[in-house]
Write an enzyme that holds these catalytic residues in place. Structure first.
Site, PDB file in Angstrom:
ATOM      1  N   GLU A  98      38.512  60.053  51.173  1.00  0.00           N
ATOM      2  CA  GLU A  98      39.250  58.839  51.558  1.00  0.00           C
ATOM      3  C   GLU A  98      39.359  57.859  50.403  1.00  0.00           C
ATOM      4  O   GLU A  98      38.844  56.753  50.484  1.00  0.00           O
ATOM      5  CB  GLU A  98      38.496  58.110  52.676  1.00  0.00           C
ATOM      6  CG  GLU A  98      38.488  58.784  53.993  1.00  0.00           C
ATOM      7  CD  GLU A  98      37.527  58.118  54.945  1.00  0.00           C
ATOM      8  OE1 GLU A  98      37.602  58.435  56.135  1.00  0.00           O
ATOM      9  OE2 GLU A  98      36.711  57.286  54.515  1.00  0.00           O
ATOM     10  N   PRO A  99      40.013  58.224  49.334  1.00  0.00           N
ATOM     11  CA  PRO A  99      40.127  57.284  48.221  1.00  0.00           C
ATOM     12  C   PRO A  99      41.110  56.153  48.532  1.00  0.00           C
ATOM     13  O   PRO A  99      42.114  56.370  49.202  1.00  0.00           O
ATOM     14  CB  PRO A  99      40.682  58.165  47.097  1.00  0.00           C
ATOM     15  CG  PRO A  99      41.430  59.247  47.803  1.00  0.00           C
ATOM     16  CD  PRO A  99      40.700  59.505  49.086  1.00  0.00           C
ATOM     17  N   GLY A 100      40.790  54.980  48.054  1.00  0.00           N
ATOM     18  CA  GLY A 100      41.699  53.838  48.199  1.00  0.00           C
ATOM     19  C   GLY A 100      42.033  53.280  46.832  1.00  0.00           C
ATOM     20  O   GLY A 100      43.130  53.452  46.294  1.00  0.00           O
ATOM     21  N   ARG A 101      41.006  52.663  46.214  1.00  0.00           N
ATOM     22  CA  ARG A 101      41.194  51.990  44.923  1.00  0.00           C
ATOM     23  C   ARG A 101      41.785  52.913  43.864  1.00  0.00           C
ATOM     24  O   ARG A 101      42.694  52.528  43.132  1.00  0.00           O
ATOM     25  CB  ARG A 101      39.820  51.483  44.453  1.00  0.00           C
ATOM     26  CG  ARG A 101      39.873  50.599  43.218  1.00  0.00           C
ATOM     27  CD  ARG A 101      38.457  50.342  42.672  1.00  0.00           C
ATOM     28  NE  ARG A 101      37.493  50.025  43.684  1.00  0.00           N
ATOM     29  CZ  ARG A 101      37.151  48.792  44.068  1.00  0.00           C
ATOM     30  NH1 ARG A 101      37.687  47.752  43.485  1.00  0.00           N
ATOM     31  NH2 ARG A 101      36.248  48.594  45.021  1.00  0.00           N
ATOM     32  N   ARG A 151      38.937  38.590  44.260  1.00  0.00           N
ATOM     33  CA  ARG A 151      37.887  39.477  43.755  1.00  0.00           C
ATOM     34  C   ARG A 151      37.036  38.864  42.635  1.00  0.00           C
ATOM     35  O   ARG A 151      35.822  39.052  42.632  1.00  0.00           O
ATOM     36  CB  ARG A 151      38.470  40.836  43.325  1.00  0.00           C
ATOM     37  CG  ARG A 151      39.181  41.569  44.471  1.00  0.00           C
ATOM     38  CD  ARG A 151      39.533  43.015  44.139  1.00  0.00           C
ATOM     39  NE  ARG A 151      38.357  43.827  44.023  1.00  0.00           N
ATOM     40  CZ  ARG A 151      37.817  44.194  42.882  1.00  0.00           C
ATOM     41  NH1 ARG A 151      38.390  43.869  41.739  1.00  0.00           N
ATOM     42  NH2 ARG A 151      36.715  44.911  42.857  1.00  0.00           N
ATOM     43  N   TYR A 187      33.243  38.941  43.724  1.00  0.00           N
ATOM     44  CA  TYR A 187      32.382  39.981  43.143  1.00  0.00           C
ATOM     45  C   TYR A 187      32.183  39.822  41.648  1.00  0.00           C
ATOM     46  O   TYR A 187      31.628  40.718  41.016  1.00  0.00           O
ATOM     47  CB  TYR A 187      32.997  41.381  43.331  1.00  0.00           C
ATOM     48  CG  TYR A 187      33.591  41.687  44.676  1.00  0.00           C
ATOM     49  CD1 TYR A 187      32.779  41.835  45.805  1.00  0.00           C
ATOM     50  CD2 TYR A 187      34.961  41.857  44.827  1.00  0.00           C
ATOM     51  CE1 TYR A 187      33.339  42.142  47.039  1.00  0.00           C
ATOM     52  CE2 TYR A 187      35.516  42.165  46.056  1.00  0.00           C
ATOM     53  CZ  TYR A 187      34.700  42.298  47.155  1.00  0.00           C
ATOM     54  OH  TYR A 187      35.245  42.609  48.363  1.00  0.00           O
ATOM     55  N   CYS A 199      42.225  24.494  44.708  1.00  0.00           N
ATOM     56  CA  CYS A 199      41.230  23.428  44.614  1.00  0.00           C
ATOM     57  C   CYS A 199      39.850  24.067  44.688  1.00  0.00           C
ATOM     58  O   CYS A 199      39.167  24.000  45.708  1.00  0.00           O
ATOM     59  CB  CYS A 199      41.416  22.434  45.742  1.00  0.00           C
ATOM     60  SG  CYS A 199      43.042  21.725  45.705  1.00  0.00           S
ATOM     61  N   GLU A 200      39.492  24.700  43.640  1.00  0.00           N
ATOM     62  CA  GLU A 200      38.316  25.573  43.592  1.00  0.00           C
ATOM     63  C   GLU A 200      38.237  26.008  42.138  1.00  0.00           C
ATOM     64  O   GLU A 200      39.263  26.049  41.462  1.00  0.00           O
ATOM     65  CB  GLU A 200      38.627  26.797  44.464  1.00  0.00           C
ATOM     66  CG  GLU A 200      37.517  27.676  44.834  1.00  0.00           C
ATOM     67  CD  GLU A 200      36.807  27.188  46.089  1.00  0.00           C
ATOM     68  OE1 GLU A 200      35.588  27.344  46.123  1.00  0.00           O
ATOM     69  OE2 GLU A 200      37.461  26.652  46.988  1.00  0.00           O
ATOM     70  N   TYR A 206      42.887  45.999  46.955  1.00  0.00           N
ATOM     71  CA  TYR A 206      42.070  44.874  47.436  1.00  0.00           C
ATOM     72  C   TYR A 206      42.510  43.530  46.857  1.00  0.00           C
ATOM     73  O   TYR A 206      41.702  42.622  46.709  1.00  0.00           O
ATOM     74  CB  TYR A 206      40.577  45.114  47.164  1.00  0.00           C
ATOM     75  CG  TYR A 206      40.080  46.421  47.741  1.00  0.00           C
ATOM     76  CD1 TYR A 206      39.986  46.604  49.108  1.00  0.00           C
ATOM     77  CD2 TYR A 206      39.737  47.497  46.919  1.00  0.00           C
ATOM     78  CE1 TYR A 206      39.564  47.811  49.650  1.00  0.00           C
ATOM     79  CE2 TYR A 206      39.316  48.710  47.455  1.00  0.00           C
ATOM     80  CZ  TYR A 206      39.229  48.855  48.819  1.00  0.00           C
ATOM     81  OH  TYR A 206      38.816  50.043  49.355  1.00  0.00           O
TER      82      TYR A 206
HETATM   83  N1  LLP Z   1      36.309  54.960  53.300  1.00  0.00           N
HETATM   84  C1  LLP Z   1      35.553  53.981  53.832  1.00  0.00           C
HETATM   85  C2  LLP Z   1      34.863  54.230  55.096  1.00  0.00           C
HETATM   86  C3  LLP Z   1      35.456  52.742  53.194  1.00  0.00           C
HETATM   87  O1  LLP Z   1      34.704  51.801  53.740  1.00  0.00           O
HETATM   88  C4  LLP Z   1      36.154  52.528  51.985  1.00  0.00           C
HETATM   89  C5  LLP Z   1      36.089  51.239  51.307  1.00  0.00           C
HETATM   90  C6  LLP Z   1      36.947  53.558  51.469  1.00  0.00           C
HETATM   91  C7  LLP Z   1      36.985  54.776  52.151  1.00  0.00           C
HETATM   92  C8  LLP Z   1      37.759  53.433  50.206  1.00  0.00           C
HETATM   93  O2  LLP Z   1      36.960  53.187  49.107  1.00  0.00           O
HETATM   94  P1  LLP Z   1      37.602  53.100  47.627  1.00  0.00           P
HETATM   95  O3  LLP Z   1      38.068  54.469  47.251  1.00  0.00           O
HETATM   96  O4  LLP Z   1      38.720  52.123  47.701  1.00  0.00           O
HETATM   97  O5  LLP Z   1      36.474  52.624  46.798  1.00  0.00           O
HETATM   98  N2  LLP Z   1      36.906  44.759  48.799  1.00  0.00           N
HETATM   99  C9  LLP Z   1      36.090  45.505  47.860  1.00  0.00           C
HETATM  100  C10 LLP Z   1      36.040  46.968  48.191  1.00  0.00           C
HETATM  101  C11 LLP Z   1      35.561  47.244  49.588  1.00  0.00           C
HETATM  102  C12 LLP Z   1      35.561  48.711  49.897  1.00  0.00           C
HETATM  103  C13 LLP Z   1      35.388  48.921  51.343  1.00  0.00           C
HETATM  104  N3  LLP Z   1      35.410  50.272  51.777  1.00  0.00           N
HETATM  105  C14 LLP Z   1      36.620  45.280  46.460  1.00  0.00           C
HETATM  106  O6  LLP Z   1      37.585  44.549  46.308  1.00  0.00           O
HETATM  107  O7  LLP Z   1      36.063  45.803  45.498  1.00  0.00           O
END
Ligand code: LLP
Length: 438
Positions: free
Chosen positions: A289-292, A329, A333, A360-361, A388
């Protein structure tokens, strides 16, 4: 300067993305503007499917919608043969209205309500990823009332520590996510699921963290998950799939050297096979499940430089027309980014400045950016903002959230309209009592 995907510099010295001049984009669509390099998104999807597909017999790659979701992104993911992981009813609604096939959607969430689960069962998603025992009991009851069996994965806490920001570490035992293997909760859930007529336990799931560079954590996660899969298979009469979540890190700055998708695939696929053999287990379907790592490098945010303030002997502040509300971000973080003055991309960086937002921050976007000579009116491009950023944007200070365009082969098309001032007051109501002029 960092270069991602189709980025280049044209003969005017301007940064181009997807064959589009970033100055033209800023002029046509306004700033701040999220620009998504569609070719790079597609290439990343293909790399995942190819890299894992070459090394492992049965693989499904889901895009983690939490990183960036809108209807056009759903359409791209569908065309690329991806599954979709959604983390809320809002994300599910986005996918459904985009016509994303239900049988390719997974529903996540550590705190799903009855309404969420009803919605999931009524819409018929592919998998509900169950995060707690109360959720499992409720889902079983709701499915039983409908006379159906819900297909689930159980999200477990594998107890794997990772090197990343503590806010996005999720695999360790002390976490609100999932059911612990060490505590016995995960096996209890598996037994409950195996005993329920209205639940079909298809797999187990773990997501160990995000923005990860260490492949060892993945190797360890595979070992823990496969050992657990063997125990679950024993109570469940087999187990079809193991889902290893997302987490692969990306390059935000010159210092970052993340592993490639191929390196990740090599480690995971070989560890899965070795563990299956060691445990005498049939190879389960592998899910990711890649996102980033799919959308992050494909995003660039264009801002207009509004104020350049030199504080003699201190530093120079370059303030742009966005910040915290379009990218929280750095504040949340301490996330790091690099930037270029898009209309001077062919010139050498010559000053180190602090890039600040307009809120304003103290919304520093980049504490020390080495960029070309910055003047009001310039366009500043911040790299690797595809994941994100829009997803976590807010209306702080009643800023309108920016528009997003895809760029592809010289064409730029709106995929998210810029919010307008009237959008900000659309939900406002003034009770009669307050209208009487005090
Ligand atoms: N699967 C699950 C169950 C997750 O909780 C996440 C991310 C992913 C997949 C995707 O992960 P990735 O490949 O994107 O790393 N807001 C934070 C990141 C939070 C990630 C939450 N879960 C940021 O901006 O760094």
């Amino acid at each position: 300067m960092l270069r991602f995907g189709t980025q280049s510099i044209n003969d005017k010295g301007h940064l181009t993305i997807g064959g589009c001049d970033s100055l033209d984009l800023a002029a046509a669509f306004g700033t701040p503007l999220y620009v998504l390099d569609e070719a790079l998104v597609r290439e990343n999807c293909r790399s995942y499917r190819r890299a894992f597909g070459e090394r492992y017999p049965e693989v499904e790659v889901a895009f983690a919608g939490k990183a960036l979701l809108c209807q056009a992104v759903c359409a791209i993911m569908q065309q690329e043969g991806m599954l979709l992981d959604v983390a809320s009813r809002g994300e599910l609604h986005t996918a459904l209205t985009a016509g994303f096939p239900l049988e390719r959607i997974h529903l996540h969430g550590n705190c799903k309500t009855e309404v969420d689960l009803d919605f999931a069962l009524d819409s018929g998603v592919h998998r509900v990823v169950v995060d707690s025992l109360p959720e499992l009991r409720l889902l079983s009851e709701l499915a039983s009332r409908r006379g159906i069996a819900a297909d689930i994965q159980i999200r477990v806490g594998p107890g794997v520590k990772t090197q990343t920001h503590t806010f996005i570490q999720t695999g360790q035992d002390d976490s609100k996510f999932g059911l612990g293997i060490a505590s016995g909760a995960a096996l209890e859930a598996a037994k409950l699921a195996a005993d329920s007529d209205s639940i079909r336990l298809c797999g187990i799931h773990a997501h160990i963290g995000s923005q990860l560079f260490g492949l060892d954590s993945y190797r360890r996660a595979v070992e823990v998950m496969m050992e657990f899969a063997a125990r679950v298979a024993a109570v469940n009469g087999g187990l079809e799939e193991v889902n290893l979540g997302g987490g692969l890190g990306i390059q935000y700055t010159h210092e970052d050297a993340p592993p490639t998708i191929d390196e990740l695939a090599e480690v995971i696929a070989s560890a899965m096979k070795a563990e299956a053999e060691r445990l005498g287990l049939a190879l389960p379907r592998l899910m990711l499940e890649p996102g980033r790592s799919i959308v992050g490098p494909a995003g660039t945010t264009l801002y207009r430089v509004i104020v350049v303030k030199e504080l003699p002997g201190v530093r120079t502040y370059v303030s742009v027309d966005g910040g915290l509300s379009d990218n929280p971000r750095p504040c949340m973080y301490g996330a790091e980014y690099e930037a270029v003055i898009a209309n001077k991309a062919d010139q050498k960086p010559e000053m180190t400045v602090r890039v600040s937002g307009a809120h304003c921050e103290t919304d520093t976007l980049i504490p020390e950016a080495t960029i070309q000579h910055a003047e009001p009116g310039d366009v500043l491009a911040v790299f690797a903002t595809g994941a994100y950023n829009y997803a976590m944007a807010s209306n702080y200070n009643r800023f309108c959230r920016p528009a997003m365009v895809t760029v592809y082969d010289g064409r730029a098309e709106i995929i998210i309209e810029r919010e307008q001032l009237d959008d900000l007051i659309r939900q406002d109501r003034v009770p009669e009592r307050l209208r009487q002029g005090g």
